[in-house]
Design a protein around this motif. Structure first.
Motif, PDB file in Angstrom:
ATOM      1  N   ALA B  76       0.697  -1.148   0.002  1.00 54.49           N
ATOM      2  CA  ALA B  76      -0.116   0.131   0.093  1.00 54.49           C
ATOM      3  C   ALA B  76       0.967   1.108  -0.009  1.00 54.49           C
ATOM      4  O   ALA B  76       0.677   2.255  -0.440  1.00 54.49           O
ATOM      5  CB  ALA B  76      -0.703  -0.140   1.248  1.00 54.49           C
ATOM      6  N   GLU B  81      -2.626   2.799  -2.579  1.00 51.16           N
ATOM      7  CA  GLU B  81      -4.075   2.283  -2.504  1.00 51.16           C
ATOM      8  C   GLU B  81      -4.091   1.042  -1.361  1.00 51.16           C
ATOM      9  O   GLU B  81      -3.044   0.270  -1.265  1.00 51.16           O
ATOM     10  CB  GLU B  81      -4.391   1.585  -3.600  1.00 51.16           C
ATOM     11  CG  GLU B  81      -4.521   2.789  -5.045  1.00 51.16           C
ATOM     12  CD  GLU B  81      -5.827   3.296  -5.015  1.00 51.16           C
ATOM     13  OE1 GLU B  81      -6.705   3.050  -4.471  1.00 51.16           O
ATOM     14  OE2 GLU B  81      -5.776   4.403  -5.771  1.00 51.16           O
ATOM     15  N   ARG B  82      -5.025   0.794  -0.794  1.00 52.06           N
ATOM     16  CA  ARG B  82      -5.307  -0.096   0.263  1.00 52.06           C
ATOM     17  C   ARG B  82      -5.158  -1.446  -0.688  1.00 52.06           C
ATOM     18  O   ARG B  82      -5.657  -1.663  -1.565  1.00 52.06           O
ATOM     19  CB  ARG B  82      -6.673  -0.173   0.720  1.00 52.06           C
ATOM     20  CG  ARG B  82      -6.782  -0.995   1.986  1.00 52.06           C
ATOM     21  CD  ARG B  82      -7.922  -0.465   2.710  1.00 52.06           C
ATOM     22  NE  ARG B  82      -8.168  -1.696   3.737  1.00 52.06           N
ATOM     23  CZ  ARG B  82      -9.224  -2.539   3.743  1.00 52.06           C
ATOM     24  NH1 ARG B  82     -10.081  -2.432   2.630  1.00 52.06           N
ATOM     25  NH2 ARG B  82      -9.294  -3.365   4.519  1.00 52.06           N
TER      26      ARG B  82
END
Lengths: 79, 158
Positions: B76, B81-82
């Motif tokens: 991440a 982004e997760r």
């Protein structure tokens, strides 16, 4: 080796990897590690409900042949 | 190549770098394999010699879960982004999946025979997903009830 492993694991997940310092201390109660990180990254290494800190302790104990290692987290202002 | 694909590739690469670094430091041998399964990056660390990586799996995969958590955070940080990537070590999740599929198939057969809802043992989200997929594919209904870590699936007729 444990200090190097922890340094690697923490540096990989913070925004300020250059601020990560790990000190290994051996005492009568076994090995302990002090990690300091940039204050901005403190939340990152602890995680929600201490989840990330627990994960770091679990992995470090595993590569220490299952023997638990004390890990303390500090921010760089406390160094 | 779609944008989604590129993101999963970047996740996989970041995860592989993170894991490779750890293996080097800990002086452990392992081959890293990156794949995409559905909408997730799947990263597997394979043993060169059997038993080499058992410490990184831990009792019932507890070390594996911790390492997956950290690897997701590392991925991440690279992508912004997760990450929902799945990590497997020494085929632990693959073997677990086969065993769970058998549990699910037995539950399906039981519910079809008795027509009564069947409550399964508590499972983690990964385990429930595997069971859910088998039950749904068999045309039955699979619902989760209760709170983690005691959340469990109930299988019933539609």
């Amino acid at each position: 080796m444990l200090d190097e492993a922890l340094r690697h694991l923490v540096r990989g997940i913070v925004d300020n990897p250059e601020d990560v310092r790990v000190q290994e201390k051996s005492g009568r109660r076994g090995t302990s590690l002090n990690v300091s990180v940039n204050p901005e990254d403190m939340g990152r290494v602890i995680g929600r409900n201490g989840r990330t800190a627990t994960a770091l302790r679990t992995v470090i104990a595993a590569i220490n042949s299952g023997r638990g290692v004390r890990i303390d987290f500090l921010d760089t202002t406390e160094r | 190549m779609s944008e989604e694909q590129t993101l999963l590739d970047r996740e996989g690469d970041a995860a592989a770098d993170y894991l490779e670094g750890l293996l080097d430091i800990a002086d452990l041998d392992g081959d890293i394999d990156i794949d995409v399964e559905g909408d997730r990056a799947m990263v597997s660390v394979l043993e060169v010699n059997p038993g080499d990586l058992k410490d990184l799996v831990g009792d019932d995969g507890e070390v594996l879960d911790a390492l997956q958590e950290l690897t997701r955070l590392a991925a991440a940080r690279e992508t912004g982004e997760r990450s929902r990537l799945m990590l497997d070590i020494a085929g632990f999740r693959a073997a677990k999946r086969v065993a769970l599929e058998e549990v699910a198939a037995a539950a399906v057969a039981e519910v079809q025979r008795t027509a009564a809802p069947l409550k399964l043992e508590p499972m983690n989200p990964f385990e429930r997903k595997v069971v859910h997929d088998v039950v749904t594919a068999a045309g039955l209904v699979s619902e989760s009830e209760g709170e983690e870590p005691n959340r469990r699936i109930v299988v019933r007729l539609p």
